[in-house]
Write a protein that holds these residues in place. Structure first.
Motif, PDB file in Angstrom:
ATOM      1  N   ALA A  68       0.813  -1.215   0.000  1.00 34.33           N
ATOM      2  CA  ALA A  68       0.000   0.000   0.000  1.00 34.33           C
ATOM      3  C   ALA A  68       0.846   1.264   0.000  1.00 34.33           C
ATOM      4  N   GLY A  69       2.161   1.086  -0.032  1.00 35.57           N
ATOM      5  CA  GLY A  69       3.052   2.240  -0.058  1.00 35.57           C
ATOM      6  C   GLY A  69       4.424   1.819  -0.534  1.00 35.57           C
ATOM      7  N   ALA A  70       5.352   2.782  -0.571  1.00 28.85           N
ATOM      8  CA  ALA A  70       6.690   2.514  -1.097  1.00 28.85           C
ATOM      9  C   ALA A  70       7.701   2.173  -0.010  1.00 28.85           C
ATOM     10  N   THR A  71       7.304   2.301   1.247  1.00 32.15           N
ATOM     11  CA  THR A  71       8.216   1.971   2.348  1.00 32.15           C
ATOM     12  C   THR A  71       7.982   0.527   2.778  1.00 32.15           C
ATOM     13  N   ARG A  72       8.736   0.075   3.775  1.00 33.52           N
ATOM     14  CA  ARG A  72       8.577  -1.260   4.362  1.00 33.52           C
ATOM     15  C   ARG A  72       8.655  -2.353   3.286  1.00 33.52           C
ATOM     16  N   GLN A  73       9.728  -2.355   2.517  1.00 31.22           N
ATOM     17  CA  GLN A  73       9.822  -3.280   1.395  1.00 31.22           C
ATOM     18  C   GLN A  73      10.588  -4.561   1.733  1.00 31.22           C
ATOM     19  N   ALA A  74      10.395  -5.041   2.943  1.00 27.85           N
ATOM     20  CA  ALA A  74      11.041  -6.297   3.325  1.00 27.85           C
ATOM     21  C   ALA A  74      10.536  -7.460   2.493  1.00 27.85           C
ATOM     22  N   HIS A  75       9.302  -7.364   1.992  1.00 28.47           N
ATOM     23  CA  HIS A  75       8.791  -8.459   1.155  1.00 28.47           C
ATOM     24  C   HIS A  75       9.547  -8.528  -0.169  1.00 28.47           C
ATOM     25  N   MET A  76      10.290  -7.466  -0.496  1.00 28.53           N
ATOM     26  CA  MET A  76      11.157  -7.445  -1.677  1.00 28.53           C
ATOM     27  C   MET A  76      12.613  -7.670  -1.262  1.00 28.53           C
ATOM     28  N   TYR A  77      12.800  -7.992   0.040  1.00 27.64           N
ATOM     29  CA  TYR A  77      14.112  -8.311   0.624  1.00 27.64           C
ATOM     30  C   TYR A  77      15.042  -7.113   0.681  1.00 27.64           C
ATOM     31  N   GLN A  78      14.469  -5.934   0.837  1.00 36.28           N
ATOM     32  CA  GLN A  78      15.272  -4.731   0.994  1.00 36.28           C
ATOM     33  C   GLN A  78      15.739  -4.630   2.446  1.00 36.28           C
ATOM     34  N   MET A  79      16.969  -5.043   2.684  1.00 31.09           N
ATOM     35  CA  MET A  79      17.600  -4.941   3.998  1.00 31.09           C
ATOM     36  C   MET A  79      19.004  -4.394   3.797  1.00 31.09           C
ATOM     37  N   THR A  80      19.477  -3.616   4.742  1.00 31.10           N
ATOM     38  CA  THR A  80      20.790  -2.997   4.649  1.00 31.10           C
ATOM     39  C   THR A  80      21.668  -3.455   5.807  1.00 31.10           C
ATOM     40  N   PRO A  81      22.988  -3.250   5.723  1.00 30.28           N
ATOM     41  CA  PRO A  81      23.847  -3.539   6.876  1.00 30.28           C
ATOM     42  C   PRO A  81      23.404  -2.800   8.136  1.00 30.28           C
ATOM     43  N   GLY A  82      22.810  -1.625   7.954  1.00 29.76           N
ATOM     44  CA  GLY A  82      22.289  -0.903   9.115  1.00 29.76           C
ATOM     45  C   GLY A  82      21.155  -1.653   9.781  1.00 29.76           C
ATOM     46  N   TYR A 125       8.994 -25.095   3.969  1.00 31.41           N
ATOM     47  CA  TYR A 125       7.548 -25.272   3.811  1.00 31.41           C
ATOM     48  C   TYR A 125       6.868 -24.127   4.535  1.00 31.41           C
ATOM     49  N   PRO A 126       5.809 -23.566   3.912  1.00 35.17           N
ATOM     50  CA  PRO A 126       5.233 -23.921   2.618  1.00 35.17           C
ATOM     51  C   PRO A 126       6.166 -23.561   1.467  1.00 35.17           C
ATOM     52  N   ILE A 127       5.876 -24.120   0.295  1.00 35.10           N
ATOM     53  CA  ILE A 127       6.699 -23.846  -0.876  1.00 35.10           C
ATOM     54  C   ILE A 127       6.321 -22.460  -1.399  1.00 35.10           C
ATOM     55  N   LEU A 128       7.175 -21.485  -1.123  1.00 33.71           N
ATOM     56  CA  LEU A 128       6.879 -20.096  -1.456  1.00 33.71           C
ATOM     57  C   LEU A 128       7.305 -19.764  -2.881  1.00 33.71           C
ATOM     58  N   THR A 129       6.611 -18.807  -3.472  1.00 29.20           N
ATOM     59  CA  THR A 129       6.967 -18.279  -4.782  1.00 29.20           C
ATOM     60  C   THR A 129       7.674 -16.949  -4.589  1.00 29.20           C
ATOM     61  N   ILE A 130       8.891 -16.843  -5.100  1.00 28.26           N
ATOM     62  CA  ILE A 130       9.672 -15.624  -4.961  1.00 28.26           C
ATOM     63  C   ILE A 130       9.302 -14.682  -6.102  1.00 28.26           C
ATOM     64  N   GLY A 131       8.905 -13.470  -5.768  1.00 21.99           N
ATOM     65  CA  GLY A 131       8.392 -12.531  -6.758  1.00 21.99           C
ATOM     66  C   GLY A 131       9.467 -11.853  -7.594  1.00 21.99           C
ATOM     67  N   ASP A 132       9.039 -11.270  -8.704  1.00 25.99           N
ATOM     68  CA  ASP A 132       9.951 -10.590  -9.626  1.00 25.99           C
ATOM     69  C   ASP A 132      10.475  -9.272  -9.072  1.00 25.99           C
ATOM     70  N   GLY A 133       9.878  -8.800  -7.973  1.00 26.71           N
ATOM     71  CA  GLY A 133      10.356  -7.552  -7.374  1.00 26.71           C
ATOM     72  C   GLY A 133      11.466  -7.753  -6.363  1.00 26.71           C
ATOM     73  N   CYS A 134      11.885  -9.002  -6.151  1.00 24.75           N
ATOM     74  CA  CYS A 134      12.866  -9.303  -5.092  1.00 24.75           C
ATOM     75  C   CYS A 134      14.295  -9.099  -5.583  1.00 24.75           C
ATOM     76  N   THR A 135      14.554  -7.924  -6.114  1.00 25.58           N
ATOM     77  CA  THR A 135      15.868  -7.639  -6.693  1.00 25.58           C
ATOM     78  C   THR A 135      16.918  -7.295  -5.644  1.00 25.58           C
ATOM     79  N   TYR A 136      16.483  -6.837  -4.472  1.00 30.19           N
ATOM     80  CA  TYR A 136      17.440  -6.352  -3.477  1.00 30.19           C
ATOM     81  C   TYR A 136      18.393  -7.439  -3.006  1.00 30.19           C
ATOM     82  N   ASN A 137      17.930  -8.693  -2.960  1.00 31.21           N
ATOM     83  CA  ASN A 137      18.816  -9.798  -2.596  1.00 31.21           C
ATOM     84  C   ASN A 137      18.958 -10.770  -3.758  1.00 31.21           C
ATOM     85  N   GLU A 138      18.909 -10.218  -4.951  1.00 30.41           N
ATOM     86  CA  GLU A 138      19.116 -10.983  -6.181  1.00 30.41           C
ATOM     87  C   GLU A 138      18.217 -12.218  -6.251  1.00 30.41           C
ATOM     88  N   TYR A 139      16.944 -11.987  -5.939  1.00 28.18           N
ATOM     89  CA  TYR A 139      15.878 -12.982  -6.102  1.00 28.18           C
ATOM     90  C   TYR A 139      16.006 -14.191  -5.155  1.00 28.18           C
TER      91      TYR A 139
END
Length: 539
Positions: free
Chosen positions: A75-89, A461-475
């Motif tokens: 619903a917004g552009a923040t909190r993109q952990a579902h796209m695996y956006q994590m930093t060393p911080g 398990y469950p067998i998850l589908t990794i989305g096309d937006g998960c570029t931050y950790n190279e899918y």
């Protein structure tokens, strides 16, 4: 902050223990109520346990729930952990939090020994073990034996995951043994988990041992025998036997005892959308995509937004997210979760039952109950845990035993249908009974800290589908958190040794010793562009 520099957290942070006592407001306004320099273990306990409860909720909501695809913040552009956006911080923040709490518990243990408070000494040992379990489950090899020596040793040695897990098991066993004599705290009335019950804390210590040993058993199969010993001897090693034993931090609707989930702290809860994976496991639809039946827990944890249940693609691209939003996906249920007094769950009875069911199913444990019976008991316990929360919905009907039985007979939850290879069940649980049992465990771990992230990496398990937006950790769904940059620079030799032993880079691609990827070299369902998963073994 330099105090965290070498994982030797300054126990002096407990100076803030003036805020740890029951009479928080009075002490805050009347300094004569506390003699500074005379901190006791009981001055620390409330602050530690409530902070642990809040950290559990914060990192569960911020990281865990998106990483393992319960929700996606579309619903917004923040909190993109579902796209695996994590930093060393981000790695650093979690490391600091868990390490500080481990250090605070270590300090409480020292004070309790000085004060002769056997109860808080044992409780501190349990809570310290809990913190270190989370650290090793997130980061892999970590310092343990040489921690908290401060100026005596500013570069503690990292120990292997199996070694740390076995040391935690040893400490938990010692804590449980200490609690055998049923000690009482010197200052009663401060315990928001078990109300000063040594017997309940003893059960938690032994049940947490089972969780710890489960990871160890995925490194060395022989550790299943240690789990068997605990379960075979309830008189010597009492464990959870009902939901009344659940390790739950009970928050209140008054300061300073409000939880992290309170509306002031978390004001964007409804922007977290339910995922397609949850919808798949919780809703039966007809040929016209109409809802026919749903898991009784669904309306407690989530809320419809468009007249029927719809879940978004986790890890979707920005443009896909806009399309998903047009379908009015369900969101987290604010009425239940977004409250001042929302409980924080450290460990549940259902988790123990799921471990037992898995052990019997895989032939690792020999118990009097069958895998099916243990599985059904686990699901029942989890539904019964959540059932009272339905009353926070404006419209509700109590969940009955018949409702639970209906779920266990449905394609969503039936052991028999999964075992028989029923087509409807197979569409949800492609790999049959093992898929069902371990996927239902995944569902049951919602809001139990970071354990779902650990569970998924262990069994996938469950067998998850990794989305096309998960570029931050190279899918690739993150396999671990990396060590903080300051730890890498200030304790370089030991960090390099740890990474070398793990055959790892300081990134989110290296598998931990107990993980499915470590055993197989790949994932159950890797993204086509994931170049970090190379099949080597077939399980």
């Amino acid at each position: 902050m330099k105090a965290f520099k070498f994982f030797a957290i300054a126990a002096a942070t407990i100076v803030a223990a003036a805020s740890c006592t029951k009479n928080f407001e009075e002490i805050n306004t009347n300094p004569n109520k506390l003699n500074y320099g005379e901190i006791k273990a009981n001055n620390c306990f409330e602050s530690i346990i409530y902070e642990m409860g809040k950290a559990n909720q914060e990192y569960c909501g911020y990281w865990n729930n998106q990483l393992v695809q319960y929700v996606a913040f579309t619903a917004g552009a923040t909190r993109q952990a579902h796209m695996y956006q994590m930093t060393p911080g981000n790695w650093q923040t979690v490391w600091n939090s868990k390490a500080r709490l481990a250090g605070d518990n270590n300090h409480m243990i020292d004070l309790a020994r000085r004060d002769g408070d056997t109860f808080l000494e044992a409780v501190g040992m349990i809570l310290k073990s809990y913190c270190f379990y989370e650290l090793t489950a997130l980061y892999g090899d970590v310092p343990y034996s040489e921690c908290f020596q401060f100026n005596k040793n500013l570069t503690p040695k990292f120990q292997s995951q199996e070694e740390v897990l076995l040391l935690l098991d040893e400490q938990l066993a010692a804590a449980a043994d200490t609690l055998k004599s049923n000690p009482s705290p010197i200052k009663p009335g401060l315990d928001p988990v078990y109300g000063d019950s040594a017997a309940k804390w003893r059960k938690f210590a032994n049940t947490l041992r089972v969780r710890v040993l489960l990871l160890a058993a995925c490194i060395n199969d022989a550790h299943w025998a240690e789990i068997q010993t605990i379960l075979d001897n309830p008189a010597d090693y009492p464990v959870f036997t009902s939901n009344s034993d659940n390790a739950t931090v009970a928050f209140q609707d008054v300061d300073p005892y409000k939880c992290y989930m309170n509306p002031t702290k978390v004001d964007n809860m409804e922007s977290y959308r339910m995922t397609a994976q949850v919808c798949k496991m919780c809703v039966v639809k007809d040929a016209n995509d109409n809802d026919v039946y749903q898991d009784p827990r669904l309306v407690i944890l989530y809320k419809q937004r468009g007249g029927k249940w719809y879940g978004v693609k986790a890890g979707c691209t920005v443009s896909e997210a806009q399309q998903e939003e047009a379908n009015n996906p369900a969101c987290l249920n604010k009425a239940v979760l977004n409250r001042d007094a929302m409980s924080s769950f450290l460990m549940d009875y259902s988790e123990l039952l799921f471990i037992e069911a898995e052990g019997v199913l895989k032939g690792k444990l020999t118990l009097s109950a069958s895998a099916k019976d243990l599985y059904e008991a686990a699901v029942t316990a989890n539904i019964e845990k959540w059932a009272p929360f339905i009353r926070y919905n404006s419209k509700y009907r109590d969940i009955t035993a018949a409702d639970i039985r209906k779920f266990l007979d449905s394609e969503l939850g039936s052991y028999d249908l999964a075992e028989a290879g029923d087509e409807a069940s197979k569409a949800i649980y492609a790999n049959g009974v093992e898929d069902l049992v371990l996927s239902q465990k995944w569902f049951s771990l919602q809001w139990v800290g970071l354990e779902a992230f650990t569970h998924w990496r262990r069994v996938e398990y469950p067998i998850l589908t990794i989305g096309d937006g998960c570029t931050y950790n190279e899918y690739e769904l993150p396999t671990r958190f990396g060590y903080p940059n300051y730890t890498v620079s200030t304790n370089a030799a030991n960090v390099t040794s740890a990474l070398g032993r793990m055959e790892a880079q300081n990134d989110m691609h290296s598998p931990l010793d107990w993980s499915y990827k470590k055993a197989t070299g790949t994932h159950r369902n890797p993204h086509p562009q994931d170049t970090h998963s190379i099949p080597s073994v077939t399980l």
